[in-house]
Design a protein around this motif. Structure first.
Motif, short mmCIF file in Angstrom:
data_model
loop_
_atom_site.label_atom_id
_atom_site.label_comp_id
_atom_site.label_asym_id
_atom_site.label_seq_id
_atom_site.Cartn_x
_atom_site.Cartn_y
_atom_site.Cartn_z
N GLU A 120 0.83 -1.19 0.00
CA GLU A 120 0.00 0.00 0.00
C GLU A 120 0.88 1.25 0.00
OE1 GLU A 120 -2.95 0.13 3.00
OE2 GLU A 120 -4.01 -1.67 2.30
N GLY A 121 0.58 2.16 -0.93
CA GLY A 121 1.34 3.40 -1.03
C GLY A 121 2.70 3.23 -1.66
N GLY A 122 2.94 2.05 -2.27
CA GLY A 122 4.27 1.72 -2.78
C GLY A 122 4.54 2.15 -4.20
N ASN A 123 5.84 2.18 -4.52
CA ASN A 123 6.33 2.58 -5.83
C ASN A 123 7.56 1.73 -6.17
OD1 ASN A 123 7.40 3.89 -8.10
ND2 ASN A 123 6.99 5.94 -7.31
N SER A 124 7.64 1.24 -7.39
CA SER A 124 8.81 0.51 -7.87
C SER A 124 8.77 0.57 -9.40
CB SER A 124 8.81 -0.94 -7.36
OG SER A 124 9.98 -1.62 -7.77
N GLY A 125 9.57 -0.24 -10.07
CA GLY A 125 9.55 -0.23 -11.52
C GLY A 125 10.40 -1.33 -12.12
N ASP A 150 1.14 1.63 -6.59
CA ASP A 150 -0.20 1.60 -6.00
C ASP A 150 -0.90 2.87 -6.50
OD1 ASP A 150 -2.50 1.65 -4.51
OD2 ASP A 150 -1.50 1.91 -2.57
N ASN A 151 -1.73 2.71 -7.50
CA ASN A 151 -2.39 3.87 -8.12
C ASN A 151 -3.32 4.63 -7.18
OD1 ASN A 151 -1.14 3.44 -10.60
ND2 ASN A 151 -2.87 2.29 -11.44
N GLU A 152 -3.86 3.91 -6.22
CA GLU A 152 -4.84 4.52 -5.32
C GLU A 152 -4.21 5.43 -4.28
OE1 GLU A 152 -8.12 4.27 -5.74
OE2 GLU A 152 -7.66 3.12 -7.56
N ARG A 153 -2.99 5.12 -3.87
CA ARG A 153 -2.43 5.83 -2.72
C ARG A 153 -1.13 6.59 -3.00
NH1 ARG A 153 -4.34 0.91 -1.55
NH2 ARG A 153 -5.97 0.69 0.03
N HIS A 154 -0.40 6.20 -4.02
CA HIS A 154 0.87 6.91 -4.25
C HIS A 154 0.63 8.16 -5.08
CE1 HIS A 154 5.01 7.79 -5.31
NE2 HIS A 154 5.37 6.96 -4.33
N PRO A 155 1.21 9.30 -4.69
CA PRO A 155 0.96 10.56 -5.40
C PRO A 155 1.42 10.57 -6.86
CG PRO A 155 2.73 10.80 -3.76
CD PRO A 155 2.06 9.49 -3.50
N ASP A 156 2.36 9.70 -7.22
CA ASP A 156 2.84 9.67 -8.60
C ASP A 156 1.70 9.42 -9.59
OD1 ASP A 156 5.40 10.40 -9.15
OD2 ASP A 156 6.13 8.39 -9.61
N ASP A 162 -1.74 12.88 -17.99
CA ASP A 162 -2.72 11.90 -18.49
C ASP A 162 -2.44 10.49 -18.00
OD1 ASP A 162 -3.98 13.92 -19.97
OD2 ASP A 162 -2.55 13.66 -21.62
N GLY A 163 -1.94 10.35 -16.78
CA GLY A 163 -1.71 9.01 -16.22
C GLY A 163 -0.42 8.35 -16.66
N ASN A 164 0.54 9.14 -17.18
CA ASN A 164 1.76 8.51 -17.68
C ASN A 164 2.75 8.11 -16.58
OD1 ASN A 164 2.92 10.97 -16.98
ND2 ASN A 164 3.64 11.46 -19.04
N ARG A 165 2.27 8.15 -15.33
CA ARG A 165 3.08 7.62 -14.22
C ARG A 165 2.32 6.54 -13.46
NH1 ARG A 165 6.37 12.70 -11.40
NH2 ARG A 165 7.32 13.51 -13.31
N THR A 166 1.23 6.08 -14.00
CA THR A 166 0.45 5.04 -13.34
C THR A 166 1.01 3.66 -13.67
OG1 THR A 166 -1.11 5.01 -15.20
CG2 THR A 166 -1.67 6.40 -13.31
N ALA A 167 0.58 2.66 -12.91
CA ALA A 167 1.07 1.30 -13.08
C ALA A 167 0.86 0.80 -14.51
CB ALA A 167 0.36 0.36 -12.11
N GLY A 168 1.91 0.22 -15.07
CA GLY A 168 1.85 -0.32 -16.42
C GLY A 168 2.26 0.64 -17.51
N SER A 169 2.36 1.92 -17.17
CA SER A 169 2.71 2.92 -18.18
C SER A 169 4.21 2.93 -18.45
CB SER A 169 2.28 4.31 -17.71
OG SER A 169 3.07 4.73 -16.60
N LEU A 170 4.61 3.55 -19.56
CA LEU A 170 6.00 3.88 -19.81
C LEU A 170 6.24 5.16 -19.03
CD1 LEU A 170 8.70 3.50 -21.30
CD2 LEU A 170 7.74 4.85 -23.18
#
Length: 261
Positions: A120-125, A150-156, A162-170
């Motif tokens: 929860e609230g995590g970020n990686s890549g 975590d799209n729901e909780r991480h500010p990125d 337009d969501g270019n930092r959400t999970a699955g994006s480049l």
């Protein structure tokens, strides 16, 4: 009478017919046309149908028990930080400060499959074509990234465009082709990344999330409009390591395999 008139006009036509016949004969002799001289249509390798691509055998990048085949970025030959652990058959970053985990081997054209789960609230890549050189202090300075978040909780998720930092994006370069493909924090996601002859495709849970060239004018334009503008080595390498990012948050990776194309 009509026959005689026709016959009388024949000699007057003979020079014209002779000249025409000679011209036709020369044309055929100089420019012969045959099936063998017509070039066969050519389909560039970059757009070959997937079932025609020459694929290697699947190679397991993680045996589920050890970190053999991996090292910390810029620390090859040294023990892997104990912050990267094995947890129930998965590579687990227990806490930040370990450094990014990278493959010992480098890859150019490949198909990668991996499952990931973020806290929860995590970020990686998942970062590819990483050029390991001391002048680049981090993997993301050279390698593009498939976002793990975590799209729901991480500010990125709400930053960028337009969501270019959400999970699955480049990451920071292209908005998702299919938004909302990620599962919630704590659930496993299956990612797939295909790089082949200058073209890349990303998939998350069976849905395409990105499609882009890895070099050329279109790629240069994408970089110029991103946070990576002016970065010396970013996206410049056609081969490199694959990295799992230490962004300071708990994350898990499992069922990692690759095949070269």
């Amino acid at each position: 009478m009509n026959y005689l008139r026709f016959s009388a006009n024949v000699p007057a036509l003979r020079p014209t017919l002779a000249i025409g016949f000679l011209a036709l004969t020369l044309t055929l002799n100089v420019n012969p046309v045959s099936a063998a001289s017509v070039p066969a249509p050519h389909t560039p390798a970059a757009v070959q149908p997937e079932h025609l691509l020459k694929k290697g055998k699947w190679e397991t990048l993680f045996d589920g028990k050890t970190l053999k085949g991996w090292h910390i970025y810029l620390k090859e030959g040294q023990p892997v930080s104990d912050k990267w652990t094995i947890d129930d058959g998965a590579i687990h970053l227990a806490s930040g400060g370990a450094g990014d985990l990278v493959t010992d081997k480098e890859y150019g054209n490949f198909e990668l499959e991996v499952e990931w789960k973020i806290a929860e609230g995590g970020n990686s890549g998942i970062i590819f074509h990483v050029h390991e050189d001391p002048k680049f202090k981090a993997t993301y300075q050279t390698g593009p990234e498939m976002q793990v978040l975590d799209n729901e909780r991480h500010p990125d998720a709400k930053q960028g465009r337009d969501g270019n930092r959400t999970a699955g994006s480049l990451y920071d370069l292209q908005k998702p082709v299919t938004p909302g493909a990620a599962k919630p924090a704590g659930e496993w996601n299956k990612a797939r990344l295909v790089i082949n002859n200058g073209k890349a495709e990303q998939y998350l849970n069976g849905k395409k999330t990105a499609e882009y060239p890895t070099s050329g004018p279109e790629w240069d334009k994408m970089v110029a409009e991103s946070k990576f503008k002016g970065w010396e080595g970013f996206g410049k390498y056609a081969t490199g390591h694959i990295a799992l990012q230490d962004h300071g948050n708990k994350v898990w990776y499992r069922n990692i395999r690759i095949r070269e194309l």
